[in-house]
Design a protein around this motif. Structure first.
Motif: not given
Lengths: 714, 435
Positions: B25-37
């Motif tokens: 869960x944490x990885x998915x959020x971090x990966x997608x969140x950090x990668x968004x910009x």
């Protein structure tokens, strides 16, 4: 001094809980108890009347006598304000039929039918003071029938067709339609059609629905037929036979709704017939409600123009108000004298009752939630248009004739279904994980795991729900087969894991550090998914024509929804795991060391001890944990809101969605009019949730209490 | 027994599964969140028909039309020209492909991003943009948020862009129905909610816990209070929400409106959801958390301390205020932090008592009375629900949802870690004999 203040605040907790219960209870109460009939005014009449009505806000009333004279009364001063005659050269009125609004069909002595609307409308002057003004509309059209009539009715439909129907004394139905159309030049064209209804039995009763596109007939031998009204004929839509062999029909009236008719019998019984059961590809009439509403003989029945309330007048001045859908008696009262006549005002709030042939009393009927009641919320109701009685939640729809369906049963079913799937997923995981942590893992592992699980419990349910619905759901959707076979593959991997570890590290599983075992298990799980991917691809292309999901739907006939119970099980389970884990772990750790040592001393292996001694000893605590988790799963809102399809269906299939009680409140509340039936029903569902979670909480506390006692003895 | 190993491995797998779920869960959020910009490389493809498409690749999948081949999702932007933001492209249908080195990405106030092959700045400040198929669009200067050439940016350039987008997120208002722009009002609303809620619930919780631990005599009353606290803790959050709506908003709020704001009626001032009622409702919800933490903190303090203080002549109140509360403060603080974490994360009760999709103004500004308790506000948790499930264009909004989730998760995890650390510190302090 400080003591009082502090004690006051402390007791405040009890007050808060009581307040919550009280507020919810107060909002629910009117659903079950609020039905008021209040007398507003009384008038002494100087001559007999045939009909009466009341204006809005109980300011004006009117009476109609046989000669066609209308008297308008001002109820504050109890004086006659206006007198007009609506006779257009006819002699006397023989019967009156009120068409679910303020329109009356008058049957005159020369077999003529005419229509008049006797309504009131409010006017406002410059200071916004309101005056109710009598606003009659006399319809120019009149129809004279060639045969002597016993009854007549008329309707005007929205597309401009006026229907006049006369029932002859021989039981023949004569109809005339007047269609006015406006052509593109603005000229009005009128076309008349006269026809006789061809029927082999004499007709005893006739009625029509409010808009005039449906006609109903009841023959002398009890055959009730539904008809479609056309400009030149009636077209049958089906019939049903009523049992009138030992019952006398005293009223036959159409109700609000497209196709519902109420038949009242003298012996105190009533039946409602509507288009309900399925006959091939269309609906046919069926008796959907049948009840005894009075122990006395009924003399009259009136239909509310507003909803499905029926008013019954019985001998001795008894008055009963009854709602047909949920078969609920709203009020059963007795007035001082025999009631000759009862009429309802346009909005259904006002009753004008004639007693002693000269006393007209005017009443306010206040019944905001007639469709509520225990049966509506928890029982099966046969709604018009449905093939059978059912539990149904459908609070609104786009059509005007819609009847809100407010059964809580599909929602309770949904909540429980979601909770069960969440438990199925989370209980084995959490309990086994707790067992491992307490019994087999060392303090170092435990010290790390505890904060990790606490972190898990802190994750907001919005985040869990969002990921479940928008990330996990499409993922599982695309890799459905892999998910299904991941479990068997995983178990296989686990079976080989100890052997593997023994060979690689040269040590036995039991000799390894728990942290290592944990990491290897984790790797094992990841491995099973990795192996699963190519394996599932191969399986998919060989057995399932390349697409497992379509195979499921086409070959197995299983309807697969993307937002289904598997997703809910995992997502809701994720939210519940920390609770069950923490409490199970606490209780497993509280098992006295002596018990474990004794078991090992007697020769049991560690696993045998864990499975056969520790787990049973901790079982009350584990049960408490599961109960608490269940409470959380049932009460959880955001996750079920986001990860289900929110369809209020009752279907046990794992591939179908549902709507939970909690999500329903969140979804429906913003659109519910304050103080209305839906609003209060949502409070009722909150009350149900409250009772359920309180019971679970109490069970948990009782178990914990007993546990504390048991272990203090050991 | 041989099967023993299997079962033990099974239990360890269960624990590993639980931990893995959290990590995933944490990885998915971090990966997608950090990668968004992080600016993506733009590609250009031509079909047989001569039509070009250009944009960054956002997703890949197996082709259903051409078995054995791939298809991928391209963000084509240019919603004002083509009507759609995203387009699935079949690998098998592509004739030509290059990396569009000269391509521009223009972030706009309306219609989302514009991907241009050429861009010319005119004298009046506006831009003339031509898309990959040659269609022209004029962009006025004030409609442009930023512009860059993604394929020309090096690591340094991309990092600068990345940081500037993060800055925008934290300081700007949202646009395009919350799918773009910043989170500032939501962050501000969440913080303000936490603050007002704390003022209302913490005193209540701490004093109630003090009552239970120090002042109440062991009897029916204390047991009833405990039962009440347990029940309060177990009530589902939506029931709090409906109670807040029915009691605080309609009854008390309605009453306040009738007494003090009758000239604005029928427009409600306090008779509708707002900051005050949302805070009171959440406060009631989190009171049990504060009570439990404070009680635990007080119970760990050895009895000897209380007795010593009383023996030295202090009154019960003085002991409480000067000795016990300071000693229990880490535990009390833990309770505060846990309660605040819940306030940041709970959405259901807020949905009914005053949180909105887009608030026209902040509840705290320079107009009198500065803190507007009757205003509706925005909230990070609700924002996630809103963008993910109520927005007209969920696909375009996905990066934004992940970023918002990342922010919320970051806040919640840091606060919880702080609380856990504090609690461990407090326990260590008192389980050893030192003071």
């Amino acid at each position: 001094m400080a003591k009082w203040f502090i004690s006051f605040i402390g007791i405040g907790t009890i007050v808060s809980v009581m307040l919550i219960i009280l507020v919810i209870f107060l909002e629910i109460l009117p659903l079950f108890t609020y039905n008021k009939l209040v007398k507003k005014a009384e008038l002494e009449l100087s001559e007999p009347i045939i009909a009466s009505s009341m204006g809005p806000w109980f300011e004006k009333a009117l009476t109609l006598n046989i000669q066609g004279k209308v008297l308008v009364y001002d109820l504050k001063s109890k004086s006659i304000e206006k007198e007009i005659s609506i006779a257009q050269g006819q002699e006397s009125i023989e019967s009156v039929e009120q068409g679910l609004d303020q329109t009356f069909t008058l049957r005159w002595s020369g077999n003529t039918l005419s229509r008049v609307s006797l309504g009131f409308k409010p006017t406002y002057d410059n200071n916004s003071a309101r005056t109710i003004v009598f606003n009659p509309k006399l319809d120019a059209a009149q129809v004279q029938f060639k045969e002597p009539l016993s009854f007549g009715l008329s309707r005007k439909s929205a597309d401009g067709m006026t229907l006049f129907v006369g029932l002859t004394q021989q039981g023949k139905v004569l109809a005339q339609t007047i269609t006015t159309t406006e052509n593109f030049l603005g000229e009005v064209e009128e076309s008349k059609n006269s026809f006789t209804l061809k029927y082999d039995q004499p007709i005893a009763w006739i009625s029509a629905n409010k808009s005039g596109n449906r006609f109903y007939s009841l023959s002398k031998d009890g055959l009730l037929e539904f008809w479609d009204v056309r400009a030149d004929s009636f077209h049958s839509r089906g019939h049903v036979r009523l049992n009138i062999s030992d019952r006398q029909v005293i009223a036959f009236k159409a109700m609000v709704g497209i196709d519902e008719v109420a038949i009242t019998y003298r012996n105190g019984e009533v039946e409602v017939v509507a288009l309900a059961s399925v006959d091939g590809d269309h609906l046919k009439p069926e008796i959907i409600h049948s009840a005894r509403v009075s122990d006395l003989n009924i003399t009259n029945m009136m239909v509310s123009p507003r909803n499905r309330t029926l008013f019954f007048v019985s001998e001795g001045g008894a008055l009963t108000a009854w709602y047909s859908t949920n078969q609920r008696t709203l009020i059963a009262t007795k007035l001082e004298a025999e009631i000759q006549n009862l009429h309802l005002s346009a909005r259904g709030h006002g009753l004008s009752i004639l007693q002693d042939n000269k006393r007209l009393s005017l009443w306010h009927w206040d019944s905001p939630h007639p469709e509520a009641g225990f049966k509506a919320f928890f029982g099966k109701i046969w709604y018009a248009g449905y093939p059978e009685p059912d539990y149904s939640w459908q609070s609104s729809s786009s059509s005007d004739d819609f009847e809100p369906k407010i059964s809580l049963v599909p929602l309770i079913y949904g909540s429980i279904k979601g909770a069960i799937y969440a438990m199925l997923f989370s209980v084995p995981l959490s309990v086994f994980a707790a067992l491992y942590t307490s019994v087999f893992a060392g303090t170092k592992v435990r010290a790390i795991i505890k904060p990790v699980v606490e972190m898990m419990s802190a994750i907001p349910s919005v985040v869990v729900g969002f990921l479940g619905a928008l990330w996990l759901s499409p993922l599982i959707d695309n890799h459905l087969l892999e998910v299904v076979i991941a479990l068997p593959i995983g178990l296989l991997v686990l079976a080989f894991l100890p052997k593997l570890m023994g060979q690689v590290r040269g040590k036995d599983l039991m000799m390894l550090k728990p942290g290592t075992v944990l990491m290897v298990s984790g790797v094992g799980i990841l491995l099973s998914f990795l192996i699963g991917l190519p394996v599932s691809r191969v399986l998919e292309s060989t057995f399932f024509n390349g697409y497992f999901r379509t195979w499921l739907v086409e070959t197995m006939g299983i309807n697969y929804e993307m937002r289904n119970s598997v997703i809910i099980g995992i997502t809701l389970g994720f939210a519940v795991i920390p609770i069950i884990y923490t409490i199970s772990e606490d209780s497993i750790s509280s098992v006295p060391r002596g018990l474990i040592s004794a078991s090992l001393a007697l020769g049991a292996t560690p696993w045998q001890t864990a499975w056969r001694v520790v787990l049973p000893a901790a079982s009350p605590g584990i049960f408490a944990a599961i109960t608490l988790g269940l409470g959380r799963a049932v009460g959880e809102t955001m996750i079920v809101l986001m990860a289900t399809g929110n369809t209020p269906i009752m279907n046990a299939s794992i591939f179908e969605g549902f709507r939970a009680l909690s999500a329903n409140i969140a979804v429906e509340m913003p659109e519910a009019p304050v103080g209305g039936t839906l609003f209060r029903t949502l409070f009722l569902s909150a009350g149900v949730l409250l009772i359920f979670t309180s019971c679970l909480n109490t069970i948990t506390e009782m178990i914990r209490h007993r546990l504390a006692k048991t272990y203090s003895k050991l | 027994m041989k099967s023993d190993r299997f079962f033990i491995a099974l239990t360890s797998a269960a624990l590993a599964a639980v931990v893995l779920m959290l990590i995933t869960l944490i990885l998915v959020v971090v990966y997608n969140g950090m990668g968004a910009f992080w600016a993506k490389e733009m590609s250009q493809y031509r079909f047989e028909s001569g039509e070009w498409v250009m944009g960054p690749v956002t997703d890949r999948a197996v082709s259903k039309k051409y078995p054995g081949k791939q298809r991928f999702q391209l963000k084509v932007g240019n919603r004002d020209l083509y009507g759609i933001d995203f387009r699935w492209v079949e690998e098998a249908e592509i004739i030509e492909h290059h990396v569009a080195t000269e391509a521009w990405c223009f972030e706009r106030m309306e219609y989302g991003n514009f991907y241009a092959s050429t861009a010319e700045k005119k004298e009046d400040g506006s831009w003339l943009l031509k898309d990959v198929n040659g269609k022209e669009v004029t962009l006025p200067e004030n409609f442009m948020v930023r512009h860059y050439q993604p394929n020309r940016l090096g690591i340094f350039g991309k990092s600068k862009l990345y940081l500037s987008k993060w800055y925008e997120l934290l300081s700007e208002e949202p646009r395009e129905a919350n799918t773009e722009g910043g989170l500032f009002p939501a962050i501000f609303g969440t913080i303000l909610l936490i603050f007002v809620m704390s003022v209302l619930s913490f005193p209540f919780g701490v004093i109630a816990a003090i009552y239970m631990r120090e002042y109440a005599t062991n009897g029916l009353l204390l047991r009833t209070v405990r039962v009440a606290v347990n029940n309060l803790a177990g009530i589902p959050s939506i029931v709090f929400g409906i109670f807040g709506l029915g009691f605080f908003v309609y009854r008390i709020g309605g009453g306040i409106d009738e007494l003090f704001f009758s000239n604005s009626l029928p427009t409600p001032t306090f008779g509708t959801g707002g900051l005050l009622w949302a805070s009171v409702t959440l406060g009631l919800l989190t009171v049990p958390v504060v009570i439990v933490s404070t009680e635990e903190a007080l119970s760990v303090i050895p009895k000897g301390i209380r007795e010593g203080s009383l023996a030295l002549g202090a009154s019960k109140l003085q002991t409480l205020v000067k000795v016990l509360i300071p000693m229990a403060s880490p535990g009390i603080l833990t309770g505060f932090i846990l309660a605040m974490t819940r306030a940041a994360g709970e959405v259901a009760p807020l949905m009914m008592t005053g949180v909105v999709k887009l608030a026209p103004s902040l509840p705290l500004n320079h107009e009198f009375p500065f803190l507007h308790l009757d205003r509706k506000f925005m909230h990070l948790g609700f924002h996630i629900y809103d963008i993910g499930f109520q927005s007209p264009n969920v696909e375009a909004a996905m990066p934004m949802v992940f970023v918002t989730t990342l922010l919320l998760l970051f806040i919640v995890i840091s606060m919880t870690s702080g609380a856990i650390y504090l609690r461990n510190y407090m326990r260590k302090k008192y389980t050893s004999a030192h003071l």
